[in-house]
Design a protein around this motif. Sequence first.
Motif, PDB file in Angstrom:
ATOM      1  N   ASP A  76      44.439  45.505   9.264  1.00  0.00           N
ATOM      2  CA  ASP A  76      44.483  44.107   9.637  1.00  0.00           C
ATOM      3  C   ASP A  76      44.047  43.969  11.079  1.00  0.00           C
ATOM      4  OD1 ASP A  76      47.568  43.603  11.097  1.00  0.00           O
ATOM      5  OD2 ASP A  76      46.986  45.497  10.203  1.00  0.00           O
ATOM      6  N   ALA A  77      43.914  42.743  11.514  1.00  0.00           N
ATOM      7  CA  ALA A  77      43.456  42.491  12.875  1.00  0.00           C
ATOM      8  C   ALA A  77      44.618  42.683  13.834  1.00  0.00           C
ATOM      9  CB  ALA A  77      42.878  41.089  12.981  1.00  0.00           C
ATOM     10  N   GLU A  78      44.814  43.898  14.301  1.00  0.00           N
ATOM     11  CA  GLU A  78      45.925  44.174  15.197  1.00  0.00           C
ATOM     12  C   GLU A  78      45.649  43.562  16.567  1.00  0.00           C
ATOM     13  OE1 GLU A  78      48.618  45.889  14.180  1.00  0.00           O
ATOM     14  OE2 GLU A  78      47.780  46.052  12.200  1.00  0.00           O
ATOM     15  N   GLY A  79      46.691  43.331  17.330  1.00  0.00           N
ATOM     16  CA  GLY A  79      46.515  42.845  18.681  1.00  0.00           C
ATOM     17  C   GLY A  79      47.052  41.445  18.855  1.00  0.00           C
ATOM     18  N   SER A  80      46.890  40.918  20.043  1.00  0.00           N
ATOM     19  CA  SER A  80      47.426  39.597  20.358  1.00  0.00           C
ATOM     20  C   SER A  80      46.559  38.506  19.767  1.00  0.00           C
ATOM     21  CB  SER A  80      47.521  39.423  21.871  1.00  0.00           C
ATOM     22  OG  SER A  80      46.239  39.561  22.444  1.00  0.00           O
ATOM     23  N   VAL A  81      47.080  37.313  19.737  1.00  0.00           N
ATOM     24  CA  VAL A  81      46.434  36.168  19.102  1.00  0.00           C
ATOM     25  C   VAL A  81      46.003  35.169  20.156  1.00  0.00           C
ATOM     26  CG1 VAL A  81      46.787  34.191  17.614  1.00  0.00           C
ATOM     27  CG2 VAL A  81      47.815  36.366  17.023  1.00  0.00           C
ATOM     28  N   PRO A  82      44.787  34.555  19.962  1.00  0.00           N
ATOM     29  CA  PRO A  82      43.641  35.229  19.395  1.00  0.00           C
ATOM     30  C   PRO A  82      42.730  35.609  20.540  1.00  0.00           C
ATOM     31  CG  PRO A  82      43.238  32.891  19.284  1.00  0.00           C
ATOM     32  CD  PRO A  82      44.509  33.114  20.097  1.00  0.00           C
ATOM     33  N   ASN A  83      41.731  36.390  20.323  1.00  0.00           N
ATOM     34  CA  ASN A  83      40.765  36.723  21.354  1.00  0.00           C
ATOM     35  C   ASN A  83      39.384  36.486  20.790  1.00  0.00           C
ATOM     36  OD1 ASN A  83      39.260  37.667  23.424  1.00  0.00           O
ATOM     37  ND2 ASN A  83      40.015  39.787  23.338  1.00  0.00           N
ATOM     38  N   ASP A  84      38.901  35.267  20.952  1.00  0.00           N
ATOM     39  CA  ASP A  84      37.615  34.905  20.375  1.00  0.00           C
ATOM     40  C   ASP A  84      36.443  35.450  21.167  1.00  0.00           C
ATOM     41  OD1 ASP A  84      38.956  31.684  19.508  1.00  0.00           O
ATOM     42  OD2 ASP A  84      38.851  33.526  18.342  1.00  0.00           O
ATOM     43  N   SER A  85      36.719  36.123  22.280  1.00  0.00           N
ATOM     44  CA  SER A  85      35.636  36.648  23.090  1.00  0.00           C
ATOM     45  C   SER A  85      35.388  38.127  22.820  1.00  0.00           C
ATOM     46  CB  SER A  85      35.953  36.448  24.578  1.00  0.00           C
ATOM     47  OG  SER A  85      37.130  37.140  24.942  1.00  0.00           O
ATOM     48  N   ASP A  86      35.904  38.628  21.681  1.00  0.00           N
ATOM     49  CA  ASP A  86      35.688  40.029  21.349  1.00  0.00           C
ATOM     50  C   ASP A  86      34.201  40.346  21.341  1.00  0.00           C
ATOM     51  OD1 ASP A  86      38.342  40.515  21.080  1.00  0.00           O
ATOM     52  OD2 ASP A  86      38.380  40.177  18.914  1.00  0.00           O
ATOM     53  N   ALA A  87      33.818  41.396  21.993  1.00  0.00           N
ATOM     54  CA  ALA A  87      32.411  41.803  21.997  1.00  0.00           C
ATOM     55  C   ALA A  87      32.150  42.654  20.772  1.00  0.00           C
ATOM     56  CB  ALA A  87      32.102  42.593  23.274  1.00  0.00           C
ATOM     57  N   ARG A  88      31.287  42.166  19.911  1.00  0.00           N
ATOM     58  CA  ARG A  88      31.053  42.867  18.656  1.00  0.00           C
ATOM     59  C   ARG A  88      30.480  44.268  18.894  1.00  0.00           C
ATOM     60  NH1 ARG A  88      34.169  40.027  17.099  1.00  0.00           N
ATOM     61  NH2 ARG A  88      34.066  38.368  15.558  1.00  0.00           N
ATOM     62  N   GLY A  89      29.785  44.474  20.021  1.00  0.00           N
ATOM     63  CA  GLY A  89      29.196  45.778  20.252  1.00  0.00           C
ATOM     64  C   GLY A  89      30.153  46.776  20.846  1.00  0.00           C
ATOM     65  N   SER A  90      31.330  46.345  21.283  1.00  0.00           N
ATOM     66  CA  SER A  90      32.255  47.231  21.985  1.00  0.00           C
ATOM     67  C   SER A  90      33.378  47.745  21.100  1.00  0.00           C
ATOM     68  CB  SER A  90      32.855  46.498  23.188  1.00  0.00           C
ATOM     69  OG  SER A  90      33.626  45.393  22.754  1.00  0.00           O
ATOM     70  N   ARG A  91      33.418  47.357  19.873  1.00  0.00           N
ATOM     71  CA  ARG A  91      34.495  47.818  19.004  1.00  0.00           C
ATOM     72  C   ARG A  91      34.025  47.833  17.556  1.00  0.00           C
ATOM     73  NH1 ARG A  91      36.659  43.910  15.909  1.00  0.00           N
ATOM     74  NH2 ARG A  91      36.337  41.727  16.504  1.00  0.00           N
ATOM     75  N   LYS A  92      34.748  48.526  16.739  1.00  0.00           N
ATOM     76  CA  LYS A  92      34.454  48.532  15.315  1.00  0.00           C
ATOM     77  C   LYS A  92      35.026  47.278  14.676  1.00  0.00           C
ATOM     78  CE  LYS A  92      34.586  53.574  15.012  1.00  0.00           C
ATOM     79  NZ  LYS A  92      35.244  54.747  14.379  1.00  0.00           N
ATOM     80  N   LEU A  93      34.323  46.769  13.702  1.00  0.00           N
ATOM     81  CA  LEU A  93      34.784  45.565  13.032  1.00  0.00           C
ATOM     82  C   LEU A  93      36.020  45.853  12.193  1.00  0.00           C
ATOM     83  CD1 LEU A  93      31.500  43.896  11.711  1.00  0.00           C
ATOM     84  CD2 LEU A  93      32.795  43.339  13.766  1.00  0.00           C
ATOM     85  N   GLN A  94      36.929  44.887  12.166  1.00  0.00           N
ATOM     86  CA  GLN A  94      38.024  44.952  11.211  1.00  0.00           C
ATOM     87  C   GLN A  94      37.440  44.772   9.811  1.00  0.00           C
ATOM     88  OE1 GLN A  94      41.124  45.521  12.191  1.00  0.00           O
ATOM     89  NE2 GLN A  94      40.807  45.289  14.398  1.00  0.00           N
ATOM     90  N   ASP A  95      38.116  45.315   8.816  1.00  0.00           N
ATOM     91  CA  ASP A  95      37.599  45.210   7.450  1.00  0.00           C
ATOM     92  C   ASP A  95      37.471  43.761   7.007  1.00  0.00           C
ATOM     93  OD1 ASP A  95      37.038  47.812   6.879  1.00  0.00           O
ATOM     94  OD2 ASP A  95      38.934  48.255   5.881  1.00  0.00           O
ATOM     95  N   TYR A  96      38.411  42.891   7.411  1.00  0.00           N
ATOM     96  CA  TYR A  96      38.341  41.506   6.957  1.00  0.00           C
ATOM     97  C   TYR A  96      37.095  40.809   7.490  1.00  0.00           C
ATOM     98  CZ  TYR A  96      39.637  39.146  11.342  1.00  0.00           C
ATOM     99  OH  TYR A  96      39.643  38.624  12.608  1.00  0.00           O
ATOM    100  N   GLU A  97      36.589  41.276   8.664  1.00  0.00           N
ATOM    101  CA  GLU A  97      35.405  40.660   9.253  1.00  0.00           C
ATOM    102  C   GLU A  97      34.131  40.954   8.464  1.00  0.00           C
ATOM    103  OE1 GLU A  97      35.855  40.462  13.905  1.00  0.00           O
ATOM    104  OE2 GLU A  97      36.491  42.444  13.187  1.00  0.00           O
ATOM    105  N   LYS A  98      34.200  41.862   7.552  1.00  0.00           N
ATOM    106  CA  LYS A  98      33.054  42.213   6.718  1.00  0.00           C
ATOM    107  C   LYS A  98      33.031  41.423   5.415  1.00  0.00           C
ATOM    108  CE  LYS A  98      33.808  46.961   8.345  1.00  0.00           C
ATOM    109  NZ  LYS A  98      34.166  48.340   7.904  1.00  0.00           N
ATOM    110  N   THR A  99      33.981  40.509   5.260  1.00  0.00           N
ATOM    111  CA  THR A  99      34.159  39.830   3.971  1.00  0.00           C
ATOM    112  C   THR A  99      34.180  38.319   4.123  1.00  0.00           C
ATOM    113  OG1 THR A  99      36.579  39.656   4.023  1.00  0.00           O
ATOM    114  CG2 THR A  99      35.647  41.776   3.315  1.00  0.00           C
ATOM    115  N   SER A 100      34.196  37.648   2.985  1.00  0.00           N
ATOM    116  CA  SER A 100      34.292  36.179   2.956  1.00  0.00           C
ATOM    117  C   SER A 100      35.706  35.692   3.259  1.00  0.00           C
ATOM    118  CB  SER A 100      33.838  35.651   1.595  1.00  0.00           C
ATOM    119  OG  SER A 100      34.523  36.298   0.536  1.00  0.00           O
ATOM    120  N   LEU A 101      36.631  36.614   3.542  1.00  0.00           N
ATOM    121  CA  LEU A 101      37.969  36.229   3.968  1.00  0.00           C
ATOM    122  C   LEU A 101      37.999  35.897   5.461  1.00  0.00           C
ATOM    123  CD1 LEU A 101      40.875  35.988   2.781  1.00  0.00           C
ATOM    124  CD2 LEU A 101      41.276  38.343   3.546  1.00  0.00           C
TER     125      LEU A 101
END
Length: 515
Positions: free
Chosen positions: A451-476
Amino acid sequence: MPHSVASEDSPASHKDDEVLPDAPNAAEKNGDDVAEKATAGVKLEDMFNDEDDDDDEFPTSSTPVETKTQPTDAPGPPPVQVDTETMLAFYHRLFPFRYLFQWLNHGIVPSPDFGNREFALTLQNDAYLRYQSYSTADLFRKDILKMNPARFEIGPVYNRNPRDRKTLGAGQLKPLAKELVFDIDLTDYDDIRTCCTKANICEKCWAFVTMAIKVVDAALRQDFGFEHILWVYSGRRGAHAWVCDPRARNLPDDRRRAVANYLDLVRGGTQSGKRVNLKRPLHPHMNRSLEILKPYFAQTTLVDQDTFEGSEQAQRLLSLLPDKGLNESLRKKWESAPDRSSTNKWADIDALAKTRNSSTLNPAELRHAKQDIVLEYTYPRLDSEVSKKMIHLLKSPFVIHPGTGRVCVPIDMRSVDQFDPLSVPNVTQLLSEIDSWDAEHPRNGTTEGPDAEGSVPNDSDARGSRKLQDYEKTSLKPYIDYFRSFIAGLLKEERNGKRERNDDVPEVKTESMEF
């Protein structure tokens, strides 16, 4: 299978298509009974300031339709079989445990708001476990992965840990708080929807849920001042509202009952005469509801459902009109044209009323009767018992409905008209989407965390600096993102509220003491 996950203490299989009630009986298997007697009700006059309202002329059936076109009445895809391995993979890779914790905990640091909260688990073998509780998100996740329940429900926050109830004296375990909840179920509309029955739904009859959400949401915000209202698709044929404002969570049962009664309008069965009886002038809530519902009546009731086309409902319509002479004229006209549409029948009421020179026909009474009819066929039909008691259990957001395989996702009020329950992802689809994404992006790797661990929310996550959470790969993803933003707003108010309460505490001046 690529998405499979080894199970700990794998439970017995379950009936995949069984439809479980959204609110199980309060009695546990061992006979513990937590039901409490409701306290005396409060007068609604003490809760609201009624204002004089203008009873405007009721428009004709030519009112512009503001709803989206309903293209089909197909009942949707067949049920999805959810086996225990698939369910465990969903919990392991997709369920947002951390966000659910922060939502119910009202903060990031564990508190009694979560630690003393009751959870009820329905296991795969239909065993039902009540009074489960967890002090942290990690313990919550660990137990869900171990138990692998078919679903689980959320209950109140108690004054003590609910797991300790057997060691406490009688009456020592008491509920302190819970979200104010509401339940909309399409089976309550079976007498007026013609496209589907029972558990089946389509876009045409889902409009009843959409209009109910709009009316209830407007009342809760404008009449009660609530702001943090989370609407959730039930997974099959309805929707739930979770009112999360601190003031709502702390309402005692008598106030919950008063709110439920305030929103309760359509009463009795179709054989019991008028189901809507309103005094004039109308309360502002009813005037506002009519403005919301009239376009839906013109589209959903008259066109999509063609409710009055059949003789039984046509007779029902006549019985709700106030003038016998007009009713007789309408009956003769409709009997001579048995295939006459509901839209034409509704227009006939005004057309024939204008041609009659009857001393008994009162235009105001006819207008009021038509308003009551619109409300009877469109106003929300709530399961009010769900709302009246703090101890009531309600299905958690993001669990899987065992009969459809669909996720119980939040509904964004900003796009409620576009919400399509038949397009909500099911668990098998989501796990396949992860596999497809991983196959197309082998260098990016996959996220080990479920799941998306961590504090809520951080919309400035840099997609290139971390691995995607599994939910981010889906229509969920859009549903969890909306949930994150909802929690962020709720936590902001919680922090501001605590700050204001601290500011209200008078300053204590300390003076030196001489010995």
